[in-house]
Design an enzyme around this catalytic site. Structure first.
Site, PDB file in Angstrom:
ATOM      1  N   SER A  70       0.791  -1.231   0.000  1.00 24.06           N
ATOM      2  CA  SER A  70       0.000   0.000   0.000  1.00 24.06           C
ATOM      3  C   SER A  70       0.825   1.283   0.000  1.00 24.06           C
ATOM      4  CB  SER A  70      -0.955   0.018   1.198  1.00 24.06           C
ATOM      5  OG  SER A  70      -2.027  -0.872   0.978  1.00 24.06           O
ATOM      6  N   SER A  97      -5.869   3.528   4.652  1.00 22.81           N
ATOM      7  CA  SER A  97      -5.266   2.732   3.573  1.00 22.81           C
ATOM      8  C   SER A  97      -6.315   1.901   2.839  1.00 22.81           C
ATOM      9  CB  SER A  97      -4.153   1.820   4.111  1.00 22.81           C
ATOM     10  OG  SER A  97      -3.330   1.350   3.057  1.00 22.81           O
ATOM     11  N   LYS A 148      -0.037   3.765  -2.625  1.00 16.47           N
ATOM     12  CA  LYS A 148      -1.040   4.820  -2.505  1.00 16.47           C
ATOM     13  C   LYS A 148      -0.423   6.216  -2.416  1.00 16.47           C
ATOM     14  CE  LYS A 148      -4.560   1.760  -0.532  1.00 16.47           C
ATOM     15  NZ  LYS A 148      -4.049   0.572   0.139  1.00 16.47           N
TER      16      LYS A 148
END
Length: 315
Positions: free
Chosen positions: A89, A148, A92
């Site tokens: 993640s 997230s 992101k």
């Protein structure tokens, strides 16, 4: 205007030839000519060796680490700096950057969640959106960076570019523009795909660029965000999203004198535990720490803290 475009295109071609991370990451920016065309690009960046300061990294268990003095633009420690790894993640960061850079996107834009929010991978971190929910772009971006949420990432991609595929094209194009040529994205959320990868150095480049936006600093440093919005029937919904960063929520302790400026976590079975973070010391000096593929969350924060503790020794 045409001349400028041609000059930029020529620069990009020359840069891409000079850095092929899969073949030899240490070749990045090794020109000894002070008038090199690359000097303007690298003027505000640190350029590490693939391996540096191994004597200080004996207790670090992550497979890829990088410590950059962002104030003095100096690389301090590195291990596998140009090795391709799954970013989970931390992807992101780029997702958020693309949204913040788009002049058509405004924080108070009202977005309606559609079928793109459905994520089938077990264990994916989610914001808990339902189809028909109406949120502002700002709320979705907070879910992206604080909770997230994979559903938030898909929603950003669809609202910004029209589709996940078009958004991923933007991500890859932007990565190349930043010099992150050891990076390739296949999605906006970072869930596992063999063709989805980055390197510790590339992740530093992406985070460094995102830090130029005050909005990003806010989004990526929030301990708790409370979102009030309405669902498809107009009923009020409230969601509380706590940060996934252990430092911010008190599950891990930073070395004395350090604070988190902004950060993004990432965790999957393939990627291990990951953290890309900008920290500040009491003196005001800033440090970029990139830690990829630690074996677990506890070790991830031990590794990050060790890097910051060593910063004074390697200056």
């Amino acid at each position: 205007m045409i001349c400028g475009v041609l000059a930029y295109r020529e620069f990009g071609m020359r840069f891409s030839k000079r850095y092929a991370a899969a073949e030899d990451g240490t070749a990045l920016l090794k020109s000894t000519n002070p008038s090199s065309v690359l000097v303007p690009f690298a003027a505000d960046l640190a350029v590490p060796e693939a391996e540096s300061g191994s004597e200080y990294l004996t207790d670090v268990r992550a497979e890829g680490v990088l410590l950059i003095d962002g104030t003095n633009k100096k690389s301090l420690l590195s291990h596998n700096a140009y090795t391709r790894m799954n970013p989970a993640s931390t992807t992101k960061i780029m997702t958020c950057l693309i949204a913040l850079e788009d002049p058509e996107i405004h924080m108070d834009d009202l977005w309606t969640a559609g079928p793109e929010i459905v994520v089938s991978e077990p264990g994916a971190s989610m914001g808990g959106f339902q189809q028909g929910d109406q949120l502002t772009a700002e709320q979705v971006l907070y879910c992206l960076m604080v909770r997230s949420g994979a559903d938030a990432a898909n929603m950003v991609a669809t609202r910004v570019a029209g589709s996940e595929e078009a958004f991923v094209e933007r991500m890859n194009r932007r990565a190349k523009e930043l010099g992150a040529t050891g990076t390739h994205f296949t999605n906006s959320h970072g869930l596992t795909d063999p063709d989805h990868y980055t390197t510790p150095y590339d992740l530093y480049l992406i985070l460094h660029e995102a830090m130029k936006y005050p909005e990003f600093r806010k989004l990526a440093s929030e301990k708790l965000y409370v979102a009030d919005y309405v669902d498809a029937s107009g009923q009020a919904v409230q969601k509380k999203w706590f940060s996934t960063n252990y430092y911010l929520v008190g599950k891990a302790k930073l070395p004395t004198g350090f604070s988190v400026v902004a950060a993004k976590t990432g965790t999957t079975l393939a990627a291990g535990a990951c953290l890309a973070q900008l920290s500040a010391s009491e003196s005001g000096r800033e440090y970029y720490s990139i830690v990829l593929k630690s074996p677990n969350h506890d070790t991830l924060y031990q590794d990050t803290s060790l890097l910051l503790q060593k910063s004074a020794q390697v200056h």
